[in-house]
Motif scaffolding. Structure first.
Motif, PDB file in Angstrom:
ATOM      1  N   ALA A   1       0.801  -1.357  -0.304  1.00  9.98           N
ATOM      2  CA  ALA A   1       0.073  -0.596   0.333  1.00  9.98           C
ATOM      3  C   ALA A   1       1.114   0.891  -0.227  1.00  9.98           C
ATOM      4  O   ALA A   1       0.499   2.345  -0.449  1.00  9.98           O
ATOM      5  CB  ALA A   1      -0.392   0.185   0.949  1.00  9.98           C
ATOM      6  N   VAL A   2       1.544   1.403   0.822  1.00 10.82           N
ATOM      7  CA  VAL A   2       1.926   2.210   0.527  1.00 10.82           C
ATOM      8  C   VAL A   2       3.475   3.046  -1.014  1.00 10.82           C
ATOM      9  O   VAL A   2       4.223   4.055  -1.257  1.00 10.82           O
ATOM     10  CB  VAL A   2       3.619   2.353   1.474  1.00 10.82           C
ATOM     11  N   VAL A   3       4.400   1.155  -1.173  1.00 10.45           N
ATOM     12  CA  VAL A   3       4.497   1.634  -2.020  1.00 10.45           C
ATOM     13  C   VAL A   3       3.974   2.022  -3.670  1.00 10.45           C
ATOM     14  O   VAL A   3       3.937   2.838  -4.698  1.00 10.45           O
ATOM     15  CB  VAL A   3       4.971  -0.202  -2.562  1.00 10.45           C
ATOM     16  N   ARG A   4       2.287   1.346  -3.934  1.00 15.34           N
ATOM     17  CA  ARG A   4       1.274   2.568  -4.407  1.00 15.34           C
ATOM     18  C   ARG A   4       1.015   3.752  -3.813  1.00 15.34           C
ATOM     19  O   ARG A   4       0.808   3.994  -5.729  1.00 15.34           O
ATOM     20  CB  ARG A   4       0.614   1.111  -4.086  1.00 15.34           C
ATOM     21  N   ASN A   5       1.464   4.659  -2.761  1.00 16.20           N
ATOM     22  CA  ASN A   5       1.701   5.763  -2.794  1.00 16.20           C
ATOM     23  C   ASN A   5       2.922   6.246  -3.878  1.00 16.20           C
ATOM     24  O   ASN A   5       3.142   7.927  -3.596  1.00 16.20           O
ATOM     25  CB  ASN A   5       1.453   6.496  -1.148  1.00 16.20           C
ATOM     26  N   PHE A   6       4.258   5.482  -4.335  1.00 11.35           N
ATOM     27  CA  PHE A   6       5.589   6.263  -4.510  1.00 11.35           C
ATOM     28  C   PHE A   6       4.678   6.923  -6.406  1.00 11.35           C
ATOM     29  O   PHE A   6       5.538   7.862  -6.358  1.00 11.35           O
ATOM     30  CB  PHE A   6       6.253   5.024  -4.879  1.00 11.35           C
ATOM     31  N   ASP A   7       3.615   5.931  -7.020  1.00  9.69           N
ATOM     32  CA  ASP A   7       3.599   6.378  -8.087  1.00  9.69           C
ATOM     33  C   ASP A   7       4.560   6.106  -9.226  1.00  9.69           C
ATOM     34  O   ASP A   7       5.634   5.615  -9.475  1.00  9.69           O
ATOM     35  CB  ASP A   7       2.559   7.836  -7.832  1.00  9.69           C
ATOM     36  N   ASP A   8       4.363   7.690  -9.590  1.00  8.86           N
ATOM     37  CA  ASP A   8       5.753   7.744 -10.521  1.00  8.86           C
ATOM     38  C   ASP A   8       6.621   8.571 -10.100  1.00  8.86           C
ATOM     39  O   ASP A   8       7.770   8.977 -10.346  1.00  8.86           O
ATOM     40  CB  ASP A   8       5.710   8.061 -11.461  1.00  8.86           C
ATOM     41  N   GLN A   9       7.084   8.584  -8.313  1.00 10.00           N
ATOM     42  CA  GLN A   9       7.195   9.468  -8.204  1.00 10.00           C
ATOM     43  C   GLN A   9       8.760   9.080  -8.255  1.00 10.00           C
ATOM     44  O   GLN A   9       9.877   7.897  -7.921  1.00 10.00           O
ATOM     45  CB  GLN A   9       7.349   9.289  -6.424  1.00 10.00           C
ATOM     46  N   LEU A  10      10.080   9.920  -8.585  1.00  7.62           N
ATOM     47  CA  LEU A  10      11.923   9.852  -8.599  1.00  7.62           C
ATOM     48  C   LEU A  10      12.225   9.433  -6.911  1.00  7.62           C
ATOM     49  O   LEU A  10      11.366   9.201  -6.146  1.00  7.62           O
ATOM     50  CB  LEU A  10      12.056  11.039  -8.562  1.00  7.62           C
ATOM     51  N   LEU A  11      12.627   8.499  -7.116  1.00  4.28           N
ATOM     52  CA  LEU A  11      13.379   8.002  -5.786  1.00  4.28           C
ATOM     53  C   LEU A  11      14.788   8.443  -5.862  1.00  4.28           C
ATOM     54  O   LEU A  11      15.364   6.690  -5.344  1.00  4.28           O
ATOM     55  CB  LEU A  11      13.239   6.243  -5.998  1.00  4.28           C
ATOM     56  N   ARG A  12      15.296   9.246  -6.140  1.00  3.17           N
ATOM     57  CA  ARG A  12      16.941   9.810  -5.828  1.00  3.17           C
ATOM     58  C   ARG A  12      16.969   9.625  -4.707  1.00  3.17           C
ATOM     59  O   ARG A  12      18.095   9.444  -4.560  1.00  3.17           O
ATOM     60  CB  ARG A  12      16.547  10.640  -6.704  1.00  3.17           C
ATOM     61  N   ARG A  13      16.517  10.701  -4.186  1.00  2.48           N
ATOM     62  CA  ARG A  13      16.859  10.848  -2.865  1.00  2.48           C
ATOM     63  C   ARG A  13      15.941  10.793  -1.607  1.00  2.48           C
ATOM     64  O   ARG A  13      14.456  11.755  -1.963  1.00  2.48           O
ATOM     65  CB  ARG A  13      17.388  12.360  -2.383  1.00  2.48           C
ATOM     66  N   VAL A  14      16.235   9.574  -1.261  1.00  4.46           N
ATOM     67  CA  VAL A  14      14.687   8.713  -0.196  1.00  4.46           C
ATOM     68  C   VAL A  14      15.360   9.484   1.310  1.00  4.46           C
ATOM     69  O   VAL A  14      16.349   9.138   1.358  1.00  4.46           O
ATOM     70  CB  VAL A  14      14.251   7.741  -0.488  1.00  4.46           C
ATOM     71  N   VAL A  15      14.313   9.988   2.358  1.00  4.27           N
ATOM     72  CA  VAL A  15      14.166   9.869   4.073  1.00  4.27           C
ATOM     73  C   VAL A  15      13.487   8.430   4.503  1.00  4.27           C
ATOM     74  O   VAL A  15      11.795   8.768   3.680  1.00  4.27           O
ATOM     75  CB  VAL A  15      14.445  11.130   4.348  1.00  4.27           C
TER      76      VAL A  15
END
Length: 186
Positions: free
Chosen positions: A30-44
């Motif tokens: 469910a959390v990952v589905r919220n990433f959508d097409d979110q860039l994941l270059r810099r994540v906290v």
């Protein structure tokens, strides 16, 4: 099963841990589905625990990505430091202090912040500080996802800082205990 028992043992020995079990695969999905097409270059990630979500984020990140995880529990810190991935940076500290530090150094290029910290046991001033600082470090279209919450009370603070139309709330029953997942787009 052994990982669940280890998590429970650590959680029962530290009153600052808000969960009694690791996030279920349903919560992670469910959390990952919220990433959508979110860039994941810099994540906290605030409050990664034993890294069940951390590993999933790393699996989805590009090779040149950076994941900064912030944890207070020494036993969880040991587990996290054993994840061998050059993109992972483990920081001992609280979300309140680290989000403030990132803001102070003007690192407002964070694509995504994921949090499973127990907001309900924090003082309102600390809750507000975390949400405000997180908003400030996110890039223009960045996202803040809060999960493992047993009530939607954080929606008020998210609404204060994020565009109300860009906040999504879900409830996942298939977790012990069931929990809310809130996603706010900047």
């Amino acid at each position: 099963m052994l990982e669940q028992l280890n998590f429970l043992k650590i959680a029962l020995s530290d009153r600052q841990i808000g969960a009694i079990t690791r996030s279920s695969k349903y919560v992670i999905n469910a959390v990952v589905r919220n990433f959508d097409d979110q860039l994941l270059r810099r994540v906290v990630e605030y409050g990664p625990g034993d890294g069940v979500m951390t590993r999933e984020i790393l699996n989805r990140m590009p090779r040149d990505g950076q994941l900064i995880v912030v944890e207070t529990n020494p036993k969880f810190l040991e587990v996290l430091k054993n994840i061998e991935d050059p993109r992972l940076q483990v920081i001992e500290g609280t979300a309140q202090k680290v989000s403030k530090e990132l803001e102070r150094y003007n690192l407002a290029v964070i694509d995504l912040v994921v949090s499973s910290i127990p907001f309900s046991i924090l003082k309102h001033a600390d809750q507000e500080s975390i949400v405000s600082n997180t908003f400030n470090i996110l890039r223009t279209t960045g996202k803040f996802i809060i999960f493992h919450q047993y009530s939607p009370f954080m929606l008020n603070l998210l609404n204060k800082y994020f565009n109300t139309g860009a906040i999504n709330t879900q409830f996942e029953l298939r977790n012990i205990p069931p929990c809310f997942i809130m996603s706010a787009q900047k």
